[in-house]
Design a protein around this motif. Structure first.
Motif, PDB file in Angstrom:
ATOM      1  N   THR A   1      -4.357  -3.698   6.666  1.00  0.00           N
ATOM      2  CA  THR A   1      -4.984  -4.117   5.356  1.00  0.00           C
ATOM      3  C   THR A   1      -3.872  -4.882   4.667  1.00  0.00           C
TER       4      THR A   1
ATOM      5  N   ASP B   1       4.046   3.045   1.302  1.00  0.00           N
ATOM      6  CA  ASP B   1       3.906   3.975   2.125  1.00  0.00           C
ATOM      7  C   ASP B   1       5.157   4.938   2.310  1.00  0.00           C
TER       8      ASP B   1
ATOM      9  N   THR C   1      -6.370   5.813   4.162  1.00  0.00           N
ATOM     10  CA  THR C   1      -4.730   6.601   3.781  1.00  0.00           C
ATOM     11  C   THR C   1      -5.019   7.846   3.496  1.00  0.00           C
TER      12      THR C   1
ATOM     13  N   PHE D   1      -4.250  14.058  10.541  1.00  0.00           N
ATOM     14  CA  PHE D   1      -5.460  13.484   9.612  1.00  0.00           C
ATOM     15  C   PHE D   1      -6.355  14.710   9.205  1.00  0.00           C
TER      16      PHE D   1
HETATM   17  C1  LIG Z   1      -3.886   5.299   8.972  1.00  0.00           C
HETATM   18  S1  LIG Z   1      -2.513   4.697   8.401  1.00  0.00           S
HETATM   19  C2  LIG Z   1      -3.069   3.462   7.158  1.00  0.00           C
HETATM   20  C3  LIG Z   1      -3.775   2.326   7.814  1.00  0.00           C
HETATM   21  C4  LIG Z   1      -3.553   1.022   6.952  1.00  0.00           C
HETATM   22  N1  LIG Z   1      -3.744   1.180   5.492  1.00  0.00           N
HETATM   23  C5  LIG Z   1      -4.575  -0.154   7.469  1.00  0.00           C
HETATM   24  O1  LIG Z   1      -5.559  -0.327   7.021  1.00  0.00           O
HETATM   25  O2  LIG Z   1      -4.283  -0.446   8.617  1.00  0.00           O
HETATM   26  C6  LIG Z   1      -2.188   6.093   7.093  1.00  0.00           C
HETATM   27  C7  LIG Z   1      -0.597   5.561   6.337  1.00  0.00           C
HETATM   28  O3  LIG Z   1      -0.623   6.557   5.141  1.00  0.00           O
HETATM   29  C8  LIG Z   1       0.699   6.843   5.166  1.00  0.00           C
HETATM   30  N2  LIG Z   1       0.729   8.202   4.225  1.00  0.00           N
HETATM   31  C9  LIG Z   1       0.368   9.195   4.405  1.00  0.00           C
HETATM   32  N3  LIG Z   1       0.613  10.163   3.360  1.00  0.00           N
HETATM   33  C10 LIG Z   1       1.070   9.320   2.418  1.00  0.00           C
HETATM   34  C11 LIG Z   1       1.667   9.757   0.974  1.00  0.00           C
HETATM   35  N4  LIG Z   1       1.547  10.839   0.492  1.00  0.00           N
HETATM   36  N5  LIG Z   1       2.206   8.627   0.350  1.00  0.00           N
HETATM   37  C12 LIG Z   1       2.113   7.242   0.867  1.00  0.00           C
HETATM   38  N6  LIG Z   1       1.613   6.955   2.258  1.00  0.00           N
HETATM   39  C13 LIG Z   1       1.400   7.935   2.867  1.00  0.00           C
HETATM   40  C14 LIG Z   1       1.113   7.279   6.418  1.00  0.00           C
HETATM   41  O4  LIG Z   1       2.440   7.042   6.402  1.00  0.00           O
HETATM   42  C15 LIG Z   1       0.526   5.999   7.241  1.00  0.00           C
HETATM   43  O5  LIG Z   1       1.213   4.683   7.483  1.00  0.00           O
END
Ligand SMILES: C[S@@+](CC[C@H](N)C(=O)[O-])C[C@H]1O[C@@H](n2cnc3c(N)ncnc32)[C@H](O)[C@@H]1O
Length: 254
Positions: A32, A53, A99, A165
């Motif tokens: 993204t 992140d 996210t 997730f």
């Molecule tokens: C599926 S990925 C996001 C994909 C990305 N936004 C995209 O569009 O490709 C989910 C992300 O959320 C992050 N994440 C999970 N919990 C979080 C938190 N409490 N604060 C910040 N980042 C977090 C994870 O480390 C991971 O990198």
């Protein structure tokens, strides 16, 4: 991994990032981040992008890739449920793609994150969230691969006592947004197109997690069973280039 193809128009409708500060939640591999940067460059917008992140493992490669074409990107390691390094009412637009279901690995953390996003947004600031839809039916015929893949990944995580997730129904997320104070909430469901190679890679990574620590389950049959399930699923869909998954976009204002 994910391409917001079918709902791109709805996502960007009415969004102008010129002279704005954008906060992206959940940088991950930067999918993204790249989409936002490309949009900024295409439109010649003057935009500052902060991407946060909790895991900074891809920050260097994203920075190396984007530095030459765009110099207003700030990657920050931090928890979306505690953004104390970002001032109140300093952000114009928040974008969180896939996210929230990751934040939702831990109960109630999404509510804390939404509260923080509300705090850092300026009055009238916009929030854009894209999320996968929960898939609870065991043999979902429309999203056959995706529902089986999700179940295998989650089951392995549970067996290994690892968080996973937790997708959120749109109406639950909408209700949480209202509780926090957001208004003008709009939602659109759509079909996500997912690159098969990357989807399979993640499944394989999960299988490796199981194999590596198989002893801690004290049952080889469980490990073998899941390895077999994973391999059968990969084989069944060999040759498929793209998978579909149900998803939605929520837009809201502070
Ligand atoms: C599926 S990925 C996001 C994909 C990305 N936004 C995209 O569009 O490709 C989910 C992300 O959320 C992050 N994440 C999970 N919990 C979080 C938190 N409490 N604060 C910040 N980042 C977090 C994870 O480390 C991971 O990198």
């Amino acid at each position: 991994m994910y391409k917001i193809v079918t709902a791109e128009r709805f996502f960007w409708e009415g969004i102008d990032l010129n002279n704005k500060v954008v906060l992206e939640g959940g940088t991950s591999w930067g999918n993204t981040t790249r989409i936002i940067v490309n949009k900024i460059l295409e439109n010649n917008w003057n935009t500052k992008l902060i991407s946060v992140d909790i895991d900074d493992s891809h920050f260097n490669e994203i920075e190396d890739e984007l530095r030459q074409s765009y110099n207003q990107l700030q990657l920050m390691k931090g928890d979306l449920s505690n953004l104390d390094f970002i001032e109140d009412e300093s952000i114009d637009v928040v974008i969180c793609n896939y996210t929230m279901s990751s934040v939702n690995q831990f109960p109630l953390r999404v509510l804390k994150a939404l509260k923080e996003l509300y705090r850092v947004l300026k009055k009238d600031g916009q929030l854009l969230i894209t999320e996968e839809m929960p898939l609870w039916s065991i043999d979902n015929t429309e999203f056959c691969y995706w529902s089986k893949r999700s179940r295998i990944i989650k089951s392995i995580s549970v067996l290994k006592a690892m968080p996973h997730f937790n997708e959120i129904y749109p109406n639950d997320l909408e209700e949480s947004l209202k509780i926090v104070g957001f208004r003008n909430i709009e939602c659109q469901q759509f079909k996500e197109k997912i690159d098969a190679e990357l989807a399979t890679k993640f499944l394989d990574k999960k299988k490796q997690t199981l194999i590596k620590g198989s002893n801690d389950l004290d049952n080889d049959n469980v490990t073998k069973g899941f390895v077999q399930l994973t391999e059968e699923l990969v084989k069944k869909f060999e040759g498929t280039e793209e998978f579909s998954a149900p998803a939605y976009i929520i837009k809201a204002k502070k």
